[in-house]
Write a protein that holds these residues in place. Structure first.
Motif, PDB file in Angstrom:
ATOM      1  N   PHE A  46      -7.745   2.727  11.078  1.00 39.87           N
ATOM      2  CA  PHE A  46      -7.850   2.233   9.722  1.00 39.87           C
ATOM      3  C   PHE A  46      -7.788   0.723   9.881  1.00 39.87           C
ATOM      4  N   HIS A  48      -6.940  -2.475   7.372  1.00 43.96           N
ATOM      5  CA  HIS A  48      -6.621  -3.032   6.056  1.00 43.96           C
ATOM      6  C   HIS A  48      -6.763  -4.548   6.127  1.00 43.96           C
ATOM      7  N   GLU A  58       0.919  -6.495  -0.503  1.00 39.14           N
ATOM      8  CA  GLU A  58       0.418  -5.165  -0.180  1.00 39.14           C
ATOM      9  C   GLU A  58      -0.560  -4.686  -1.258  1.00 39.14           C
ATOM     10  N   TRP A  59      -0.278  -5.046  -2.498  1.00 32.88           N
ATOM     11  CA  TRP A  59      -1.160  -4.689  -3.606  1.00 32.88           C
ATOM     12  C   TRP A  59      -1.464  -5.953  -4.396  1.00 32.88           C
ATOM     13  N   HIS A  97      -9.880  -2.813  -1.853  1.00 31.08           N
ATOM     14  CA  HIS A  97      -8.538  -2.274  -2.079  1.00 31.08           C
ATOM     15  C   HIS A  97      -8.255  -2.331  -3.579  1.00 31.08           C
ATOM     16  N   HIS A  98      -7.012  -2.038  -3.978  1.00 27.14           N
ATOM     17  CA  HIS A  98      -6.721  -1.898  -5.420  1.00 27.14           C
ATOM     18  C   HIS A  98      -7.018  -3.171  -6.231  1.00 27.14           C
ATOM     19  N   TYR A 143     -13.176   2.818   3.114  1.00 26.27           N
ATOM     20  CA  TYR A 143     -12.134   3.055   2.100  1.00 26.27           C
ATOM     21  C   TYR A 143     -12.597   2.301   0.865  1.00 26.27           C
ATOM     22  N   TRP A 181     -12.817   7.321   2.323  1.00 22.91           N
ATOM     23  CA  TRP A 181     -11.400   7.465   1.994  1.00 22.91           C
ATOM     24  C   TRP A 181     -11.171   6.991   0.561  1.00 22.91           C
ATOM     25  N   ASP A 183      -8.463   6.499  -2.097  1.00 24.57           N
ATOM     26  CA  ASP A 183      -7.015   6.431  -2.197  1.00 24.57           C
ATOM     27  C   ASP A 183      -6.443   7.145  -3.422  1.00 24.57           C
ATOM     28  N   ALA A 185      -3.570   6.158  -5.016  1.00 22.50           N
ATOM     29  CA  ALA A 185      -2.820   5.303  -5.959  1.00 22.50           C
ATOM     30  C   ALA A 185      -3.744   4.951  -7.123  1.00 22.50           C
ATOM     31  N   GLU A 240       3.277   8.984   4.950  1.00 21.70           N
ATOM     32  CA  GLU A 240       2.545   7.895   5.621  1.00 21.70           C
ATOM     33  C   GLU A 240       3.272   7.478   6.900  1.00 21.70           C
ATOM     34  N   ASP A 284      -2.112   9.481   8.149  1.00 21.55           N
ATOM     35  CA  ASP A 284      -2.370   8.037   8.063  1.00 21.55           C
ATOM     36  C   ASP A 284      -1.054   7.290   8.207  1.00 21.55           C
ATOM     37  N   TRP A 291       0.659  -2.126   5.342  1.00 24.45           N
ATOM     38  CA  TRP A 291      -0.742  -1.828   5.673  1.00 24.45           C
ATOM     39  C   TRP A 291      -1.503  -3.116   5.958  1.00 24.45           C
TER      40      TRP A 291
HETATM   41  C1  FUL Z   1      -1.923   3.911  -0.291  1.00 21.79           C
HETATM   42  C2  FUL Z   1      -2.267   2.537  -0.852  1.00 21.79           C
HETATM   43  O1  FUL Z   1      -1.608   2.299  -2.060  1.00 21.79           O
HETATM   44  C3  FUL Z   1      -1.853   1.565   0.231  1.00 21.79           C
HETATM   45  O2  FUL Z   1      -1.986   0.237  -0.160  1.00 21.79           O
HETATM   46  C4  FUL Z   1      -2.701   1.864   1.468  1.00 21.79           C
HETATM   47  O3  FUL Z   1      -4.050   1.533   1.227  1.00 21.79           O
HETATM   48  C5  FUL Z   1      -2.549   3.328   1.884  1.00 21.79           C
HETATM   49  C6  FUL Z   1      -3.422   3.734   3.010  1.00 21.79           C
HETATM   50  O4  FUL Z   1      -2.789   4.178   0.800  1.00 21.79           O
HETATM   51  O5  FUL Z   1      -1.985   4.902  -1.198  1.00 21.79           O
END
Ligand code: FUL
Length: 477
Positions: A46, A48, A58-59, A97-98, A143, A181, A183, A185, A240, A284, A291
């Protein structure tokens, strides 16, 4: 003359096949060919990498300026070489990402790399990594976070159109992909085009109508394994930390995995013996606590990574090991050191299959073409028992005592997952002693023996199975 010879060989092999016993009937749920290929990869990376790398988060909230994305020394070949040297077979990159920032010059938003200083807006991290992967024989995956804290329309139908357009765009430009992938979240506070509010989407995952996304994937890249919270070809292993449960079926039923769009941890962890879909567990885990890269964090040790390997690849699923490029865009040197030392540990532990020198016998066999020797070494064959024979013993005998640390069992999963219970015994000169036991096996089960065993005979006793056995390999290290 050549043609006559060819015909004779063909006739002989037809005659030989005609004498072979019939293979066992497949179970009702079996993997698709692209899932079997995915199982064989066993471990992949992976990566990130996004604006978070530069904001130390991270977010991201979604209000970050694209100008903050500015790796000073990014080199896709260098990244992929690290992956290859660690013997990881693929690479899944966070295209988005988010926070919604896109690492490729998408046609659908300005919130992307084209408005960053990287290569003066002419860069394309997704494209550069995809090409480097192809150059180095590494499979490529993406992702694409469904949750988008930047997009003004997040939570409405307009966003779903945006999202599906991006899936199409990515698959067309950078496919075929080995895995996508999506996610889990989803929803919460964010920038949302300046609204700065909290948005929850309908019952977690239901909002996205995954069947439509999966249709696009099947149309443009049928061999892609879909990792998602609905209709998955591979499922979350429920944590995780890189740990797949010792009791783990590759099958699960979508409605039970995600009732009303929420994770059912027990089903994700164990799968379901009578699940309706082949949805094996993927573990993962990140090489660092986070990450994304943070300079105050350290990578896991090779020993920790080795334990993760045993509890992921060694339990019938795959390992998705995250690497975090730093602000240069490089994998930190200490992480590379850990990875390489880990690879050496795995190579050393599993280099020399002692079973290749053993005499294999089994309590019974289905007949010609399904003999016990088929479990020895790497070959296309497998051992199988007659219809309805769900127990059996496999014995390995050596002319000299061997020292064993690991027993590896692999089911012939093309016909489904079957084994419910087994024990491993060693002969100590007087009697058989149990040295390991387990329930499920699946694609590959690695059983570390608590103590190194010295013996000239090992026996695997298959105590229970859902149907007649089909085992492709037994290896001893
Ligand atoms: C999670 C995400 O919220 C994290 O930031 C990361 O990408 C992880 C692999 O999955 O749900």
């Amino acid at each position: 003359m050549r043609n006559i010879l060819k015909s004779l060989v063909l006739l002989a092999s037809i005659a030989f096949m005609a004498c072979n016993a019939e293979p066992p009937k497949p179970m009702s749920v079996i993997p698709a060919p692209h899932q079997i290929e995915w199982h064989k990869m066993e471990q992949y990376a992976f990566v990130h990498f996004t604006i978070n790398t530069f904001t130390d988060k991270e977010w991201g909230y979604g209000d970050e300026s694209p100008e903050w994305f500015n790796p000073t020394d990014f080199d896709a070949d260098a990244l992929v070489r690290v992956v290859k040297d660690a013997n990881l077979k693929g690479l899944i990159l966070t295209a988005k990402h988010h926070d919604g920032f896109c690492l490729w010059p998408t046609a659908y938003t300005e919130h992307s790399i084209k408005n960053s200083p990287y290569k003066k807006g002419k860069g394309d991290i997704v494209g550069e990594v995809a090409e480097a992967c192809r150059r180095h024989g590494i499979k490529f995956g993406i992702y694409l976070s469904p949750w988008d804290r930047n997009h003004a329309d997040y939570g409405t139908d307009a966003y779903l159109e945006y999202y599906r357009n991006q899936v199409r765009e990515l698959l067309t430009a950078y496919g075929p992909l080995f895995e996508m992938w999506f996610d889990g979240a989803n929803g919460g506070d964010g920038y949302y085009g300046g609204a700065n509010e909290t948005r929850w989407v309908e019952s977690g995952y239901l909002y996205y109508d995954w069947a439509k996304v999966v249709d696009i994937i099947r149309e443009l890249s049928p061999e892609t394994v879909v990792w998602s919270s609905s209709l998955p070809d591979a499922r979350w292993c429920s944590n995780e930390r890189g740990i797949i449960d010792e009791h783990c079926w590759a099958m699960a039923t979508p409605e039970d995995m995600y009732p009303n769009g929420k994770d059912n941890m027990a089903v994700l962890r164990h799968g379901q013996e009578n699940g309706t879909r082949w949805a094996p567990a993927e573990a993962d885990v990140s090489i660092r606590p986070g990450w994304f890269y943070h300079d105050y964090e350290a990578p896991k040790t090779p020993e920790e990574l080795f334990d993760i390997y045993l509890s992921s690849v060694g339990r019938g699923g795959t390992l998705l090991l995250n690497l975090a490029p730093d602000r240069r865009g490089r994998i930190p040197e200490e992480d590379i050191e850990s990875l390489i030392a880990w690879r050496k540990m795995v190579d050393n532990a599993f280099r020399n299959d002692l079973a290749e020198k053993a005499l294999f016998t089994a309590s019974s066999s289905r007949g010609r073409g399904f003999e016990a020797e088929n479990m020895q070494g790497e070959n296309e064959g497998y051992w199988a028992t007659a219809d309805g024979v769900t127990t059996g013993d496999i014995t390995l005998k050596w002319s000299e005592p061997i020292k064993a640390k690991y027993v590896v069992i692999q089911e012939h999963i093309a016909l489904g997952q079957r084994i419910r219970e087994f024990v491993v015994e060693a002969f100590n000169g007087d009697e058989w002693q149990e040295v390991a036991s387990g329930t499920t096996v699946g694609y590959k089960r690695i059983l570390p023996l608590t103590e190194e065993v010295t013996t000239d005979q090992l026996r695997i006793r298959l105590l229970d199975s859902r149907a007649e056995h089909a085992i492709s390999r037994i290896a001893i290290y």
